[in-house]
Motif scaffolding. Structure first.
Motif, PDB file in Angstrom:
ATOM      1  N   SER A 153       0.852  -1.185   0.000  1.00 54.69           N
ATOM      2  CA  SER A 153       0.000   0.000   0.000  1.00 54.69           C
ATOM      3  C   SER A 153       0.891   1.239   0.000  1.00 54.69           C
ATOM      4  N   PRO A 154       0.436   2.329  -0.605  1.00 58.20           N
ATOM      5  CA  PRO A 154       1.242   3.558  -0.624  1.00 58.20           C
ATOM      6  C   PRO A 154       1.589   4.068   0.783  1.00 58.20           C
ATOM      7  N   GLU A 155       0.773   3.708   1.767  1.00 48.33           N
ATOM      8  CA  GLU A 155       1.041   4.132   3.149  1.00 48.33           C
ATOM      9  C   GLU A 155       2.279   3.463   3.733  1.00 48.33           C
ATOM     10  N   SER A 156       2.757   2.393   3.111  1.00 49.31           N
ATOM     11  CA  SER A 156       3.941   1.673   3.590  1.00 49.31           C
ATOM     12  C   SER A 156       5.233   2.406   3.258  1.00 49.31           C
ATOM     13  N   ILE A 157       5.139   3.446   2.433  1.00 52.24           N
ATOM     14  CA  ILE A 157       6.328   4.173   1.990  1.00 52.24           C
ATOM     15  C   ILE A 157       6.484   5.419   2.855  1.00 52.24           C
ATOM     16  N   LYS A 158       7.614   5.493   3.565  1.00 53.69           N
ATOM     17  CA  LYS A 158       7.929   6.632   4.430  1.00 53.69           C
ATOM     18  C   LYS A 158       9.306   7.144   4.052  1.00 53.69           C
ATOM     19  N   GLU A 159       9.351   8.339   3.470  1.00 58.44           N
ATOM     20  CA  GLU A 159      10.602   8.947   3.010  1.00 58.44           C
ATOM     21  C   GLU A 159      11.345   7.977   2.100  1.00 58.44           C
ATOM     22  N   ASN A 160      12.532   7.518   2.476  1.00 63.38           N
ATOM     23  CA  ASN A 160      13.296   6.585   1.633  1.00 63.38           C
ATOM     24  C   ASN A 160      13.262   5.175   2.187  1.00 63.38           C
ATOM     25  N   LYS A 161      12.209   4.850   2.919  1.00 64.28           N
ATOM     26  CA  LYS A 161      12.086   3.524   3.515  1.00 64.28           C
ATOM     27  C   LYS A 161      10.723   2.927   3.189  1.00 64.28           C
ATOM     28  N   ILE A 162      10.688   1.620   3.216  1.00 59.85           N
ATOM     29  CA  ILE A 162       9.430   0.893   3.074  1.00 59.85           C
ATOM     30  C   ILE A 162       9.250   0.072   4.331  1.00 59.85           C
ATOM     31  N   ILE A 163       8.071   0.200   4.933  1.00 59.47           N
ATOM     32  CA  ILE A 163       7.751  -0.526   6.160  1.00 59.47           C
ATOM     33  C   ILE A 163       6.569  -1.433   5.863  1.00 59.47           C
ATOM     34  N   VAL A 164       6.806  -2.745   5.904  1.00 62.83           N
ATOM     35  CA  VAL A 164       5.765  -3.733   5.582  1.00 62.83           C
ATOM     36  C   VAL A 164       5.216  -4.295   6.888  1.00 62.83           C
ATOM     37  N   LYS A 165       3.899  -4.161   7.070  1.00 67.76           N
ATOM     38  CA  LYS A 165       3.226  -4.704   8.259  1.00 67.76           C
ATOM     39  C   LYS A 165       2.204  -5.781   7.889  1.00 67.76           C
ATOM     40  N   ASP A 166       1.965  -5.966   6.593  1.00 73.41           N
ATOM     41  CA  ASP A 166       1.001  -6.949   6.102  1.00 73.41           C
ATOM     42  C   ASP A 166       1.480  -8.357   6.461  1.00 73.41           C
ATOM     43  N   LYS A 167       0.722  -9.040   7.324  1.00 74.25           N
ATOM     44  CA  LYS A 167       1.142 -10.352   7.843  1.00 74.25           C
ATOM     45  C   LYS A 167       1.338 -11.383   6.743  1.00 74.25           C
ATOM     46  N   GLU A 168       0.464 -11.393   5.751  1.00 80.64           N
ATOM     47  CA  GLU A 168       0.574 -12.363   4.660  1.00 80.64           C
ATOM     48  C   GLU A 168       1.833 -12.121   3.831  1.00 80.64           C
ATOM     49  N   LEU A 169       2.131 -10.858   3.541  1.00 78.85           N
ATOM     50  CA  LEU A 169       3.331 -10.527   2.775  1.00 78.85           C
ATOM     51  C   LEU A 169       4.595 -10.831   3.588  1.00 78.85           C
ATOM     52  N   ILE A 170       4.574 -10.538   4.869  1.00 78.66           N
ATOM     53  CA  ILE A 170       5.715 -10.861   5.739  1.00 78.66           C
ATOM     54  C   ILE A 170       5.959 -12.367   5.728  1.00 78.66           C
ATOM     55  N   ARG A 171       4.894 -13.145   5.839  1.00 75.15           N
ATOM     56  CA  ARG A 171       5.028 -14.599   5.826  1.00 75.15           C
ATOM     57  C   ARG A 171       5.641 -15.075   4.514  1.00 75.15           C
ATOM     58  N   ARG A 172       5.198 -14.510   3.381  1.00 73.99           N
ATOM     59  CA  ARG A 172       5.752 -14.919   2.082  1.00 73.99           C
ATOM     60  C   ARG A 172       7.235 -14.591   1.971  1.00 73.99           C
ATOM     61  N   ASP A 191      12.921   0.002  -6.298  1.00 73.47           N
ATOM     62  CA  ASP A 191      14.013  -0.956  -6.174  1.00 73.47           C
ATOM     63  C   ASP A 191      14.536  -0.796  -4.749  1.00 73.47           C
ATOM     64  N   SER A 192      14.517  -1.876  -3.971  1.00 75.58           N
ATOM     65  CA  SER A 192      14.806  -1.765  -2.549  1.00 75.58           C
ATOM     66  C   SER A 192      15.736  -2.860  -2.054  1.00 75.58           C
ATOM     67  N   LYS A 193      16.373  -2.565  -0.922  1.00 75.20           N
ATOM     68  CA  LYS A 193      17.239  -3.534  -0.254  1.00 75.20           C
ATOM     69  C   LYS A 193      16.656  -3.797   1.130  1.00 75.20           C
ATOM     70  N   LEU A 194      16.435  -5.072   1.444  1.00 74.33           N
ATOM     71  CA  LEU A 194      15.870  -5.439   2.743  1.00 74.33           C
ATOM     72  C   LEU A 194      16.883  -5.145   3.846  1.00 74.33           C
ATOM     73  N   THR A 195      16.421  -4.465   4.901  1.00 78.21           N
ATOM     74  CA  THR A 195      17.318  -4.116   6.009  1.00 78.21           C
ATOM     75  C   THR A 195      16.922  -4.769   7.327  1.00 78.21           C
ATOM     76  N   LYS A 196      15.657  -5.152   7.462  1.00 81.02           N
ATOM     77  CA  LYS A 196      15.202  -5.828   8.672  1.00 81.02           C
ATOM     78  C   LYS A 196      14.087  -6.791   8.301  1.00 81.02           C
ATOM     79  N   ILE A 197      14.198  -8.021   8.812  1.00 81.13           N
ATOM     80  CA  ILE A 197      13.166  -9.024   8.552  1.00 81.13           C
ATOM     81  C   ILE A 197      12.827  -9.689   9.876  1.00 81.13           C
ATOM     82  N   SER A 198      11.548  -9.616  10.250  1.00 79.09           N
ATOM     83  CA  SER A 198      11.098 -10.305  11.465  1.00 79.09           C
ATOM     84  C   SER A 198       9.691 -10.832  11.231  1.00 79.09           C
ATOM     85  N   ASN A 199       9.137 -11.501  12.230  1.00 80.37           N
ATOM     86  CA  ASN A 199       7.777 -12.046  12.120  1.00 80.37           C
ATOM     87  C   ASN A 199       6.712 -10.963  12.060  1.00 80.37           C
ATOM     88  N   THR A 200       7.043  -9.748  12.506  1.00 77.53           N
ATOM     89  CA  THR A 200       6.036  -8.696  12.614  1.00 77.53           C
ATOM     90  C   THR A 200       6.251  -7.519  11.669  1.00 77.53           C
TER      91      THR A 200
END
Length: 169
Positions: A9-28, A52-61
């Motif tokens: 969702s566009p709300e996941s984009i904050k400045e130069n970061k992407i924050i994913v909170k969608d549980k299904e997408l995190i699981r995938r 185009d992004s680089k993952l910096t943190k991956i957790s269950n949440t």
């Protein structure tokens, strides 16, 4: 390595970061694909933007990614599809394959001789989203509620072709 595409969702984009909170997408990302920190992925906001992004943190949440580059792609063709409702399995396959070729929207038609009169739109939306991601499309086709041909034909140019010739002609 294959670069994966994920719709956010566009709300996941904050400045130069992407924050994913969608549980299904995190699981995938975390469990199914087993992506790791520093892996490059593309995030798409369904508004013609590719991040185009680089993952910096991956957790269950939560998953965090730094945006490396942003591209805005202009859509070249708008194609709205109005297939008649058919059996569930066949309609799901139709939705999947048409999303792969890049339709803009899909509106199921309720015809006089349709064998079924309703369909699970949430399931169709999920199938279309996954298909668009896998086929590297930049937009998820819009799935509209079923309608009759009388409702959708108002003011439209409709092309019906059995031969399968170029409909743009």
């Amino acid at each position: 390595m294959h670069k994966f595409n994920f719709f956010i969702s566009p709300e996941s984009i904050k400045e130069n970061k992407i924050i994913v909170k969608d549980k299904e997408l995190i699981r995938r990302i975390y469990k199914a694909l087993r992506l790791k920190i520093n892996d490059n992925v593309n995030f798409l906001d369904n508004q013609n933007n590719i991040y185009d992004s680089k993952l910096t943190k991956i957790s269950n949440t939560e998953i965090l990614a730094d945006i490396i580059d942003k591209q805005t792609i202009k859509q070249q063709l708008t194609l709205n599809l109005y297939p008649s409702l058919i059996q569930k399995k066949d309609f799901e396959l139709l939705a999947e394959k048409t999303a792969e070729i890049g339709i803009s929207s899909l509106t199921p038609l309720i015809a006089e001789r349709s064998q079924i009169k309703k369909i699970n739109l949430e399931r169709i939306k999920k199938i279309v989203k996954q298909s668009a991601e896998q086929s590297k499309k930049i937009l998820i086709p819009k799935i509209n509620s079923p309608a009759t041909i009388e409702k959708v034909a108002q003011g439209l140019k409709i092309v019906l072709s059995q031969e399968g010739k170029n409909i743009l002609e």
